[in-house]
Design an enzyme around this catalytic site. Structure first.
Site, PDB file in Angstrom:
ATOM      1  N   ARG A 145      23.273  -1.793  -6.299  1.00 34.84           N
ATOM      2  CA  ARG A 145      23.932  -2.551  -5.237  1.00 34.84           C
ATOM      3  C   ARG A 145      25.111  -1.771  -4.662  1.00 34.84           C
ATOM      4  O   ARG A 145      25.045  -1.228  -3.572  1.00 34.84           O
ATOM      5  CB  ARG A 145      24.394  -3.921  -5.765  1.00 34.84           C
ATOM      6  CG  ARG A 145      24.665  -4.957  -4.651  1.00 34.84           C
ATOM      7  CD  ARG A 145      26.045  -4.852  -4.035  1.00 34.84           C
ATOM      8  NE  ARG A 145      27.121  -5.057  -4.979  1.00 34.84           N
ATOM      9  CZ  ARG A 145      28.408  -4.870  -4.668  1.00 34.84           C
ATOM     10  NH1 ARG A 145      28.765  -4.459  -3.467  1.00 34.84           N
ATOM     11  NH2 ARG A 145      29.355  -5.047  -5.591  1.00 34.84           N
ATOM     12  N   ASP A 146      26.184  -1.642  -5.429  1.00 32.22           N
ATOM     13  CA  ASP A 146      27.350  -0.912  -4.927  1.00 32.22           C
ATOM     14  C   ASP A 146      27.042   0.573  -4.790  1.00 32.22           C
ATOM     15  O   ASP A 146      27.531   1.245  -3.871  1.00 32.22           O
ATOM     16  CB  ASP A 146      28.536  -1.116  -5.875  1.00 32.22           C
ATOM     17  CG  ASP A 146      29.851  -1.263  -5.127  1.00 32.22           C
ATOM     18  OD1 ASP A 146      29.816  -1.340  -3.889  1.00 32.22           O
ATOM     19  OD2 ASP A 146      30.907  -1.321  -5.779  1.00 32.22           O
ATOM     20  N   TYR A 160      33.290 -12.602  -7.305  1.00 30.82           N
ATOM     21  CA  TYR A 160      34.109 -11.438  -6.989  1.00 30.82           C
ATOM     22  C   TYR A 160      35.340 -11.883  -6.204  1.00 30.82           C
ATOM     23  O   TYR A 160      35.221 -12.680  -5.262  1.00 30.82           O
ATOM     24  CB  TYR A 160      33.345 -10.461  -6.087  1.00 30.82           C
ATOM     25  CG  TYR A 160      32.491  -9.437  -6.781  1.00 30.82           C
ATOM     26  CD1 TYR A 160      33.061  -8.398  -7.507  1.00 30.82           C
ATOM     27  CD2 TYR A 160      31.100  -9.474  -6.653  1.00 30.82           C
ATOM     28  CE1 TYR A 160      32.270  -7.429  -8.109  1.00 30.82           C
ATOM     29  CE2 TYR A 160      30.297  -8.512  -7.254  1.00 30.82           C
ATOM     30  CZ  TYR A 160      30.889  -7.501  -7.981  1.00 30.82           C
ATOM     31  OH  TYR A 160      30.104  -6.539  -8.581  1.00 30.82           O
ATOM     32  N   GLU A 162      37.242 -10.094  -3.835  1.00 32.77           N
ATOM     33  CA  GLU A 162      37.286  -8.842  -3.091  1.00 32.77           C
ATOM     34  C   GLU A 162      38.715  -8.459  -2.714  1.00 32.77           C
ATOM     35  O   GLU A 162      39.509  -9.303  -2.293  1.00 32.77           O
ATOM     36  CB  GLU A 162      36.434  -8.963  -1.820  1.00 32.77           C
ATOM     37  CG  GLU A 162      36.322  -7.670  -1.037  1.00 32.77           C
ATOM     38  CD  GLU A 162      35.575  -7.839   0.266  1.00 32.77           C
ATOM     39  OE1 GLU A 162      35.256  -6.794   0.886  1.00 32.77           O
ATOM     40  OE2 GLU A 162      35.309  -8.979   0.681  1.00 32.77           O
ATOM     41  N   THR A 197      39.102  -2.647  -5.058  1.00 28.11           N
ATOM     42  CA  THR A 197      38.129  -2.360  -4.006  1.00 28.11           C
ATOM     43  C   THR A 197      38.341  -1.006  -3.351  1.00 28.11           C
ATOM     44  O   THR A 197      37.373  -0.305  -3.019  1.00 28.11           O
ATOM     45  CB  THR A 197      38.170  -3.472  -2.940  1.00 28.11           C
ATOM     46  OG1 THR A 197      37.889  -4.727  -3.579  1.00 28.11           O
ATOM     47  CG2 THR A 197      37.153  -3.236  -1.838  1.00 28.11           C
ATOM     48  N   HIS A 236      36.277  -4.152 -11.952  1.00 29.61           N
ATOM     49  CA  HIS A 236      35.377  -3.381 -11.086  1.00 29.61           C
ATOM     50  C   HIS A 236      36.194  -2.264 -10.422  1.00 29.61           C
ATOM     51  O   HIS A 236      36.793  -2.463  -9.373  1.00 29.61           O
ATOM     52  CB  HIS A 236      34.772  -4.318 -10.031  1.00 29.61           C
ATOM     53  CG  HIS A 236      33.839  -3.653  -9.066  1.00 29.61           C
ATOM     54  ND1 HIS A 236      32.473  -3.772  -9.158  1.00 29.61           N
ATOM     55  CD2 HIS A 236      34.069  -2.875  -7.963  1.00 29.61           C
ATOM     56  CE1 HIS A 236      31.902  -3.118  -8.161  1.00 29.61           C
ATOM     57  NE2 HIS A 236      32.857  -2.558  -7.421  1.00 29.61           N
ATOM     58  N   HIS A 245      37.168   1.518  -8.625  1.00 28.05           N
ATOM     59  CA  HIS A 245      36.687   2.588  -7.748  1.00 28.05           C
ATOM     60  C   HIS A 245      37.494   3.849  -8.032  1.00 28.05           C
ATOM     61  O   HIS A 245      38.567   3.793  -8.632  1.00 28.05           O
ATOM     62  CB  HIS A 245      36.775   2.179  -6.274  1.00 28.05           C
ATOM     63  CG  HIS A 245      35.626   1.324  -5.834  1.00 28.05           C
ATOM     64  ND1 HIS A 245      34.581   1.803  -5.086  1.00 28.05           N
ATOM     65  CD2 HIS A 245      35.346   0.019  -6.068  1.00 28.05           C
ATOM     66  CE1 HIS A 245      33.711   0.835  -4.869  1.00 28.05           C
ATOM     67  NE2 HIS A 245      34.146  -0.268  -5.455  1.00 28.05           N
TER      68      HIS A 245
END
Length: 516
Positions: free
Chosen positions: A16-17, A144, A146, A179, A207, A209
Site C-alpha cells: 500500500r504505502d 490512522y 494522518e 507522515t 508509522h 518515514h
C-alpha cells in the site's frame, strides 16, 4: 536502562504505502506473490495491501489476496486503507472479501481545516458514522491519524480532543504516522510516551518515514516509549525517501533492544529480491542486511583478521540471513583474501604461484573494481600458463568502433627494445589490431600464424563486469597451439592472447639463434 524484552508486531505496508514510490505499480499477480512471501515465508504479523476505491483491478487483486489468506489461515491479518466516506470504503473492502479497515483520519488541525475545510467536531462526526457502519458490518477498525507528528507539535490539544472522542468506539489500533518523516528520536520518545501515558488502555502503532534517514532510530525510540506495533516496508519503499526498512527494523530490534519478533530472518533477502524485481526499484549494493556487498570483505587486512580469529565479525553473520561471507579480490587484496577464495574453490597453489596470482589480481584491480571468485579460475589458468617472455610489449592501445562503421586501432609497442607506432582497421576491434600488429611485425620478419579457432567466455553466472577469457587456437606449422588472454574487456583479452603467441614464437626463434 535496557528496555524489557517483549513481543513487537510488525505491520508491513509494502503493497500500500510502498506502492506510492515513484514509478511502482504492482499487478494483481505480483501483489499476491508478495503477500504470500510476507505472511507465509517471512512471518510478518499484518500486511496492508491497498487503498480502497482505487480501481476495479485493485479490487480484484485484493480479492485474490483475501481469498488466499482465508484458505491459508491468515484471515484478519490483511488490511486495507479506507477513507472517511461513510459506506463507500467499507462496502469496497467487504466486496473484496476484506475484514480490516485502516481508516484515514486527519491527525493535525491544519489538515482538517485546510484540506477538508471542516472543524474538528464536523470531522469527528464523519469519522464516527464511518466507524459505526464498519463495525456494524463486522469489520475490524483501525484508525490512522494522518500528519500526527506535525499535529502533535503544532496543537496537541487538537490531537487529544480527537483521541478523547474516539477512544471508546471499538477501534482496535490507533496508528500514529510521522507522515513527512520530520521527527527526531527524542521527539518520538517524548510524544509517544505522552500518548501512551494519557491513553494506557489503547493500542498504538508507529508509522515512520525516512526523510531525515532516521526511520530506524525513530522505531527504537518508539519501542522504548512502549509502542508494540511498528509499520515498515520491504527495501524501504515509500513516498519520497521511503518508510522504515523491514530488514533493518527487524535486526535492530532483536540485536539492540532484545525484542521478540515473529520474523524468519532467513527469508529477508529472498523477500527483498522478490520486491526488487516486481517494483523495478534496485537495492543499493551497500544496503544493510540485504545489499549484495554487505557480507563482502575487500581489504586484505580484514580477511587476515578473520582467518586468525574472526576479528572482523559481528552478530550480523551472513548465515543468519541465508547468505555467505565472501572476500573481494582487487588491488586491496592480500594473501588472506586469496587464500579464502582458494579454499572456497577447493584449489591449492604453491606459495610462488599464489604470489603470481595475487600480483595479477592487484594489477587487474587497478582497472576493475572487484574480481569475483568466479573470475579466479581464469586468472589462475592464465598465470600458470604464462611464461615471462617479454620480447614484445603492448605499451598503448586505442580502439574505436561504431555501428555499421569499420573499426580502427592505434598501438604503440616495444619489440626487443625498439618502439613502434602503428594503426590498423578491420571488421571489429580485434581484426583492426591484427592489421596494425602485422605492420609492426613485418619489420621484424614475423607473421602471425593463421587463426583456427576463437573462443570467448565469462564465468558461469558472471556479471557484465566479469573478467573475459579468450582462448585462440593457432595453426603453427600444421600444429595447433592455444593461447589465452584474460581481461575485463573481451577485445583486449583477445589482444593479450595474440601477443602471447607472438612472444612464444619469438622466444623459440631466439633459442634457435634466429636473428631478426
Amino acid at each position: 536502562m535496557p528496555t524489557q524484552s517483549r513481543l513487537i508486531q510488525l505491520m508491513d505496508t509494502t503493497l500500500r504505502d510502498g506502492e506510492q514510490t515513484q514509478g511502482v505499480s504492482y499487478s494483481p499477480d505480483e501483489k499476491l506473490n508478495i503477500a504470500k512471501a510476507l505472511l507465509q515465508s517471512l512471518g510478518v504479523d499484518r500486511i496492508e495491501v491497498a487503498s480502497a476505491r482505487v480501481s476495479d483491478g485493485e479490487k480484484q487483486g485484493v480479492k485474490r489476496i483475501n481469498q488466499w489468506a482465508r484458505e491459508e489461515g491468515f484471515d484478519g491479518r490483511v488490511e486495507v486503507l479506507g477513507f472517511v466516506d461513510h459506506t463507500l470504503s467499507v462496502d469496497w473492502i467487504l466486496e473484496s472479501g476484506g475484514s480490516v479497515i485502516n481508516l484515514l483520519t486527519k491527525g493535525s488541525e491544519k489538515h482538517c481545516r485546510d484540506q477538508l475545510g471542516k472543524t474538528l467536531q464536523q470531522h469527528i462526526d464523519d469519522i464516527l458514522k464511518t466507524v459505526d457502519y464498519a463495525l456494524g458490518k463486522g469489520l475490524t477498525v483501525n484508525v490512522y491519524l494522518e500528519d500526527w507528528s506535525n499535529g502533535y507539535r503544532d496543537n496537541r490539544n487538537y490531537v487529544f480532543d480527537l483521541m478523547d472522542s474516539l477512544q471508546r468506539t471499538g477501534i482496535s489500533h490507533f496508528m500514529l504516522p510521522d507522515t513527512l518523516g520530520v521527527m527526531s528520536p527524542d521527539e518520538v520518545f517524548d510524544s509517544l510516551s505522552d500518548m501512551s501515558n494519557r491513553y494506557p488502555e489503547l493500542n498504538f502503532d508507529f508509522h515512520p518515514h525516512n526523510d531525515y534517514g532516521l526511520a530506524t532510530a525513530n522505531v527504537m525510540a518508539a519501542v522504548r516509549a512502549g509502542i508494540n506495533s511498528i509499520h515498515c516496508t520491504v527495501n524501504c519503499l515509500g513516498e519520497r525517501a521511503g518508510n522504515a526498512s523491514l530488514a533493518q527494523v527487524c535486526v535492530v530490534l532483536r540485536d539492540k533492544m532484545n525484542m521478540e519478533l515473529s520474523i524468519d530472518e532467513s527469508h529477508l533477502v529472498r523477500t527483498s529480491n522478490i520486491v526488487e524485481n516486481f517494483s523495478g526499484k534496485r537495492v543499493a549494493a551497500n544496503t544493510p542486511i540485504i545489499g549484495t556487498d554487505v557480507f563482502t570483505q575487500t581489504a586484505g587486512i580484514h580477511a587476515d583478521g578473520d582467518q586468525k580469529g574472526g576479528l572482523y565479525k559481528s552478530k550480523l553473520v551472513p548465515e543468519r540471513f541465508s547468505r555467505i561471507h565472501s572476500y573481494a579480490l582487487g588491488k586491496m587484496s592480500g594473501k588472506a583474501s586469496l587464500k579464502k577464495n582458494l579454499e572456497l574453490l577447493e584449489l591449492d597453489l604453491t606459495e610462488e604461484n599464489q604470489k603470481k596470482v595475487l600480483a595479477r589480481i592487484v594489477k587487474l584491480g587497478d582497472s576493475k573494481q572487484t574480481i569475483t571468485t568466479d573470475d579466479l579460475p581464469f586468472i589462475i589458468a592464465d598465470v600458470l600458463e604464462s611464461k615471462n617472455y617479454q620480447h614484445i610489449k603492448l605499451l598503448n592501445c586505442s580502439i574505436t568502433s561504431g555501428f555499421d562503421l569499420e573499426s580502427t586501432v592505434s598501438i604503440r609497442v616495444d619489440v626487443k627494445g625498439d618502439q613502434h607506432i602503428a594503426s590498423g582497421c578491420g571488421n571489429g576491434g580485434f581484426d583492426a589490431f591484427i592489421d596494425a600488429i602485422n605492420k609492426v611485425m613485418k619489420l621484424h620478419d614475423y607473421t602471425l600464424p593463421a587463426l583456427v579457432d576463437y573462443e570467448v567466455r565469462i564465468p558461469k553466472g558472471g556479471h557484465t563486469s566479469a573478467l573475459t577469457e579468450c582462448v585462440i587456437t593457432w595453426d603453427c606449422d600444421n600444429k595447433s597451439r592455444k593461447t589465452r588472454g584474460v581481461h575485463s574487456n573481451q577485445v583486449f583479452a583477445a589482444i593479450l592472447a595474440a601477443l602471447r603467441i607472438i612472444n612464444i614464437q619469438l622466444h623459440g626463434k631466439r633459442q634457435l639463434k634466429y636473428t631478426f
